[in-house]
Design an enzyme around this catalytic site. Structure first.
Site, PDB file in Angstrom:
ATOM      1  N   GLY A   1      -2.226  -7.442  -2.185  1.00 37.29           N
ATOM      2  CA  GLY A   1      -1.148  -6.691  -2.831  1.00 37.29           C
ATOM      3  C   GLY A   1      -1.244  -5.176  -2.684  1.00 37.29           C
TER       4      GLY A   1
ATOM      5  N   ASN B   1      -4.519  -6.990   4.127  1.00 34.85           N
ATOM      6  CA  ASN B   1      -3.879  -8.246   4.520  1.00 34.85           C
ATOM      7  C   ASN B   1      -2.458  -8.242   3.955  1.00 34.85           C
ATOM      8  OD1 ASN B   1      -3.085 -10.896   4.916  1.00 34.85           O
ATOM      9  ND2 ASN B   1      -4.515 -11.756   3.418  1.00 34.85           N
ATOM     10  N   TRP B   2      -1.496  -7.948   4.830  1.00 32.90           N
ATOM     11  CA  TRP B   2      -0.108  -7.825   4.349  1.00 32.90           C
ATOM     12  C   TRP B   2       0.513  -9.163   3.983  1.00 32.90           C
ATOM     13  CZ3 TRP B   2       2.709  -3.980   8.204  1.00 32.90           C
ATOM     14  CH2 TRP B   2       2.086  -2.714   8.132  1.00 32.90           C
ATOM     15  N   LYS B   3      -0.136 -10.252   4.415  1.00 34.93           N
ATOM     16  CA  LYS B   3       0.427 -11.604   4.208  1.00 34.93           C
ATOM     17  C   LYS B   3       1.846 -11.660   4.791  1.00 34.93           C
ATOM     18  CE  LYS B   3      -2.673 -12.228   0.373  1.00 34.93           C
ATOM     19  NZ  LYS B   3      -3.005 -12.912  -0.880  1.00 34.93           N
TER      20      LYS B   3
ATOM     21  N   GLU C   1      -5.245 -19.254   1.453  1.00 34.58           N
ATOM     22  CA  GLU C   1      -3.857 -19.739   1.488  1.00 34.58           C
ATOM     23  C   GLU C   1      -3.658 -20.693   2.666  1.00 34.58           C
ATOM     24  OE1 GLU C   1      -2.074 -15.853   1.225  1.00 34.58           O
ATOM     25  OE2 GLU C   1      -2.860 -15.694  -0.807  1.00 34.58           O
TER      26      GLU C   1
HETATM   27  P1  PGA Z   1      -4.973  -9.702  -3.490  1.00 36.15           P
HETATM   28  O1  PGA Z   1      -5.163 -10.646  -2.193  1.00 36.15           O
HETATM   29  O2  PGA Z   1      -5.654  -8.405  -3.177  1.00 36.15           O
HETATM   30  O3  PGA Z   1      -3.480  -9.560  -3.629  1.00 36.15           O
HETATM   31  O4  PGA Z   1      -5.605 -10.415  -4.638  1.00 36.15           O
HETATM   32  C1  PGA Z   1      -6.392 -10.688  -1.508  1.00 36.15           C
HETATM   33  C2  PGA Z   1      -6.289 -11.637  -0.333  1.00 36.15           C
HETATM   34  O5  PGA Z   1      -5.689 -12.710  -0.471  1.00 36.15           O
HETATM   35  O6  PGA Z   1      -6.815 -11.348   0.761  1.00 36.15           O
END
Ligand code: PGA
Length: 259
Positions: free
Chosen positions: A242, A10-12, A104
């Site tokens: 991340g 998940n690159w966000k 989120e």
């Molecule tokens: P993270 O995020 O690996 O940076 O903790 C996970 C996610 O929100 O899917």
């Protein structure tokens, strides 16, 4: 029934389409170099909307050993919804997966289980697999209510789906306190909730759906901690934030089976 593990990056809201092309190529090269066997685990990248076309073109043109998907989808089919992106639009870009109800989005956009349910339905109606995210915040965890709280989210998010639809989708358990914090749930913590989710799905949708549904853990997963998490019986993959932006680290997660 054997469930193929799914490692989803998940690159966000990171990487423009030019940078996305670089990461996809780097990841492809790294997986090839490390002799990734797509029979043993499945990999996908969940990218910002503006990156999808570029990423799709690379993956399909070069027959790369992973798929792509989106991080959200509209509940609506089409029409006057400024700024929204429909499931039909994503399906046309061959998105395999769509994240729905990421914490989120629940937190910053007020998404309820009903909204998450509508998004999962929209994805399914267009032939894409929803990755339905659930998980408790720190306050709930401290009160010891994490299992019932999370199961309630699962119940609301999957309401009204058929057993076959539930068996084909992905549930991601992401304790909010472990996302982006470096704080990983212990494998026991992750297994406790993932096992409870599978039990709940068995009760609500039947044993076949429960045996088929893939349940991911998410929250600060890295190459260095993925193997012990994956060793637990009810954890079928990881939703990775991340570390998915670092090709070597994400490749180590995809190749967890070698550790
Ligand atoms: P993270 O995020 O690996 O940076 O903790 C996970 C996610 O929100 O899917």
């Amino acid at each position: 029934m054997s469930r193929k593990p799914l490692m989803a990056g998940n690159w966000k809201m990171n990487l423009n389409h030019v940078e996305a092309a670089g990461l996809v190529q780097n990841l492809a090269w790294t997986l090839k170099d490390r002799k990734f066997d797509p029979e043993r685990s499945e990999a996908t990248v969940l990218v910002p909307y503006t990156d999808i076309r570029t990423v799709q073109t690379l993956i399909e043109g070069d027959k790369l050993p992973f798929s792509h998907g989106a991080q959200d989808v509209s509940t609506h089919e089409s029409g006057a919804f400024t700024g929204e992106v429909s499931a039909d639009m994503l399906a046309k870009l061959n998105c395999a997966y769509v994240v729905v109800g990421h914490s989120e989005r629940r937190e910053y956009h007020g998404e309820t289980d009903e909204v998450v349910n509508a998004k999962a339905r929209a994805a399914l109606a267009h032939g894409m697999t929803p990755i339905v995210c659930v998980g408790e915040g720190l306050d709930i965890r401290k009160e010891g209510r994490h299992v019932p709280y999370t199961l309630d989210q699962v119940k609301g998010s999957l309401a009204g789906l058929s057993a076959e639809q539930v068996g084909g989708l992905v549930v991601a358990y992401e304790p909010v306190w472990a996302i982006g914090t470096g704080e990983v749930a212990t494998p026991d913590d992750a297994q406790e909730v993932c096992g409870a989710i599978r039990g709940f799905i068995s009760d609500e949708f039947g044993a076949e759906a429960a045996a088929a549904v893939r349940i991911q853990y998410g929250g600060s997963v890295k190459g260095s901690n993925v193997a012990e998490i994956m060793a637990r019986p009810d954890i079928d993959g990881a939703l990775v934030g991340g570390a998915s932006l670092k090709p070597e680290d994400f490749a180590s997660i995809v190749l967890f089976y070698e550790q």
